[in-house]
Motif scaffolding. Structure first.
Motif, PDB file in Angstrom:
ATOM      1  N   LEU A  15       0.882  -1.005  -0.173  1.00 44.99           N
ATOM      2  CA  LEU A  15       0.207  -0.125  -0.001  1.00 44.99           C
ATOM      3  C   LEU A  15       0.703   1.212  -0.050  1.00 44.99           C
ATOM      4  CD1 LEU A  15      -2.832  -1.203   2.616  1.00 44.99           C
ATOM      5  CD2 LEU A  15      -2.985  -1.150   0.372  1.00 44.99           C
ATOM      6  N   GLN A  16       1.297   1.751   1.108  1.00 46.33           N
ATOM      7  CA  GLN A  16       2.148   2.835   1.212  1.00 46.33           C
ATOM      8  C   GLN A  16       3.113   2.610   2.574  1.00 46.33           C
ATOM      9  OE1 GLN A  16       0.169   6.401   2.178  1.00 46.33           O
ATOM     10  NE2 GLN A  16       0.066   7.104   0.012  1.00 46.33           N
ATOM     11  N   THR A  17       4.387   3.029   2.531  1.00 46.07           N
ATOM     12  CA  THR A  17       5.415   2.833   3.369  1.00 46.07           C
ATOM     13  C   THR A  17       5.301   4.321   4.250  1.00 46.07           C
ATOM     14  OG1 THR A  17       6.462   1.243   2.212  1.00 46.07           O
ATOM     15  CG2 THR A  17       7.568   2.544   3.968  1.00 46.07           C
ATOM     16  N   ALA A  18       5.256   4.020   5.729  1.00 45.15           N
ATOM     17  CA  ALA A  18       5.377   5.318   6.535  1.00 45.15           C
ATOM     18  C   ALA A  18       6.836   5.317   7.115  1.00 45.15           C
ATOM     19  CB  ALA A  18       4.613   5.414   7.499  1.00 45.15           C
ATOM     20  N   LEU A  80       6.880   4.395  -3.115  1.00 43.74           N
ATOM     21  CA  LEU A  80       8.223   3.525  -3.571  1.00 43.74           C
ATOM     22  C   LEU A  80       7.862   3.140  -5.027  1.00 43.74           C
ATOM     23  CD1 LEU A  80       8.574   1.133  -0.662  1.00 43.74           C
ATOM     24  CD2 LEU A  80       9.888   3.218  -0.925  1.00 43.74           C
ATOM     25  N   THR A  81       7.173   4.153  -5.680  1.00 41.04           N
ATOM     26  CA  THR A  81       7.160   4.063  -7.310  1.00 41.04           C
ATOM     27  C   THR A  81       8.360   4.805  -8.035  1.00 41.04           C
ATOM     28  OG1 THR A  81       5.618   5.976  -7.070  1.00 41.04           O
ATOM     29  CG2 THR A  81       4.866   3.544  -6.721  1.00 41.04           C
ATOM     30  N   ALA A 110      17.393   4.185   1.172  1.00 42.99           N
ATOM     31  CA  ALA A 110      17.046   2.796   0.607  1.00 42.99           C
ATOM     32  C   ALA A 110      15.702   2.750   0.160  1.00 42.99           C
ATOM     33  CB  ALA A 110      16.801   2.052   2.119  1.00 42.99           C
ATOM     34  N   ALA A 111      14.592   4.029   0.584  1.00 41.97           N
ATOM     35  CA  ALA A 111      13.476   4.162  -0.202  1.00 41.97           C
ATOM     36  C   ALA A 111      13.672   4.298  -1.818  1.00 41.97           C
ATOM     37  CB  ALA A 111      12.683   5.145   0.690  1.00 41.97           C
TER      38      ALA A 111
END
Length: 506
Positions: A15-18, A80-81, A110-111
């Motif tokens: 989904l999404q990363t926080a 992360l796209t 890293a992201a």
């Protein structure tokens, strides 16, 4: 970067990363400030976003296998796209220059590596990201070393190191006389050097990071250490220094001097020709201009001088020596041991009072000349002996010899005649646990009662440089100064060969 390095972000990319942006953020059981605290979060930690309620995000912590709620203002959401990669790189450029936020910067790096397309990772942007990642990891290790101990600062540093390790950033720790040293293993820098798109300044920073002498494992075997030193010297030598700014060029030259001096010492220990490596160290040190050094590089300058000066005798062949009736002979002792014998011609006067020269040779077969010489003194050592350094005073009652027990640490052996007997004493660079340094002969004072000695050393967290007038009867320092120009004996009696060859006069 290896897939394992990005496992945390990859697992949360559905989904999404926080990414947590503050230290001691609280993961709560409900989206309320008064809800029970599940755990404490630190900057750089990655969480999977599963929903949003009020001003909280519902998240899942893969590292702890625990869900909860965290304030939306305490995290940065990323998708992360490839479309978001440019924004992440812009943030990374800012974080690279933000001391104290290294764990968060490593998470952003890293992201970006997870979001960016493969061609971008292999190009200039990838080199920039790896350079930033390496710099932040190295700075984090330096902060951890400086804050080693107890208390809140230590707890924070431990948490930041743990966060960095979740992204595959590895650290090692070594016990040293000054305390615990924490070092980054340099993986990002190795990957950077493999990229054709890497710029000279990036390559120089990578080579400097991978060649730090203080980050070598002290438990490493002699052969492994020799291979590592050779690799480090060749690594810093390959960097194109012409394209670098003056301060970075000077920093690289200092590392080259230190690296090649270690190679010269290792080669000499193995009985190999060390002249080329020692000359490279001297040439690199000689190319450094004091005006090009920033303040933070001054300690490295002193260290490079000490390491290079310790092996400077390697540029002279052992046969390049004066001739005379008193000489130094090197003889084999026990396995790995060298015995130093002071011998005189059998026909010379027993007291050697009229001797004016010294032959500095390494005798391959000392028994062949036993009938023509007699032994005056003898001492055995496992250290590296530089026979070409031997020098006898005009009165023939004292002789100085350079002996190097460790890489970067050179002592001065003093042979003294007392009546009809000779004795051998050792002058160390300083009364410290050996670190790096040298004590070297600088001249004889007429009369046979005094000797000039230059010393410089770093150890136990201290640094000292001095020029001494030494009493030959007791080897006590009679006069001392940080500048030889203020000492009359140094102005009048310093040895011309010492002044020409030494690098202590800078």
């Amino acid at each position: 970067m290896a897939a394992a390095t990005l496992a945390v972000l990859a697992a949360a990319a559905t989904l999404q990363t926080a990414i947590v942006t503050t230290d001691q953020a609280v993961l709560r059981a409900a989206p309320r400030d008064g809800a029970a605290a599940q755990t404490q979060l630190w900057q750089g930690e990655a969480l999977e976003v599963r929903g949003e309620r009020l001003d909280y995000l519902q998240v899942w912590d893969h590292a702890r296998e625990r869900g909860g709620y965290v304030k939306a203002t305490q995290v940065r959401r990323v998708t992360l796209t490839p479309a978001e990669a440019p924004d992440l790189l812009a943030v990374l450029r800012f974080m690279r220059e933000a001391p104290g936020a290294e764990a968060l910067g490593i998470a952003i790096a890293a992201a970006w590596l997870q979001a960016a397309p493969a061609e971008a990772v292999r190009g200039p942007a990838g080199a920039e990201a790896l350079d930033a990642l390496g710099q932040m990891a190295e700075r984090l290790a330096a902060r951890a070393t400086a804050n080693a101990g107890t208390g809140k600062a230590q707890a924070t540093m431990t948490a930041h190191l743990d966060v960095a390790s979740r992204y595959g950033v590895k650290f090692t720790s070594y016990e040293q006389p000054e305390g615990m040293r924490i070092c980054y293993d340099g993986d990002a820098f190795r990957r950077l050097l493999a990229l054709p798109a890497a710029q000279p300044a990036q390559q120089a920073r990578a080579a400097l990071a991978l060649s730090q002498p203080d980050c070598a494992d002290p438990r490493m075997g002699a052969e492994d250490r020799r291979r590592l030193q050779q690799w480090q010297a060749e690594l810093v030598q390959q960097v194109d220094a012409q394209a670098l700014p003056p301060h970075l060029k000077a920093r690289l030259a200092l590392r080259r001097a230190s690296a090649w001096s270690s190679v010269a010492h290792a080669q000499a220990r193995r009985g190999e020709a060390a002249q080329e490596a020692a000359q490279r160290a001297l040439d690199a040190l000689g190319s450094v201009q004091r005006a090009d050094l920033v303040d933070d590089d001054v300690p490295a300058w002193h260290d490079a001088v000490m390491r290079t000066n310790a092996v400077r005798w390697a540029v002279l062949p052992q046969g390049d020596a004066l001739r005379g009736p008193v000489r130094i002979e090197l003889q084999a002792g026990q396995q790995g041991e060298t015995c130093v014998a002071l011998v005189a011609d059998a026909a010379s006067d027993r007291s050697s009072a009229s001797t004016h020269g010294v032959q500095r040779t390494a005798t391959a077969n000392p028994r062949a000349s036993v009938a023509a010489t007699r032994e005056l003194a003898r001492r055995c050592t496992y250290a590296l002996v530089w026979p070409q350094s031997a020098t006898l005073n005009r009165e023939g009652n004292a002789l100085a010899l350079a002996v190097q027990p460790l890489d970067g640490w050179r002592e001065l052996w003093v042979f003294r005649r007392e009546g009809r007997e000779w004795r051998i004493d050792v002058l160390p660079p300083a009364s410290l646990q050996p670190g790096i340094g040298y004590a070297e002969f600088a001249g004889w004072v007429p009369g046979g009662r005094q000797m000039l000695v230059a010393r410089e050393a770093r150890g136990e967290g201290r640094y000292r440089r001095s020029y001494d007038v030494v009493d030959l009867d007791t080897l006590a320092t009679q006069r001392q100064a940080a500048d030889p120009a203020v000492l009359g004996p140094f102005q009048r009696w310093q040895d011309a060969g010492w002044k020409r060859m030494t690098v202590s006069l800078r």
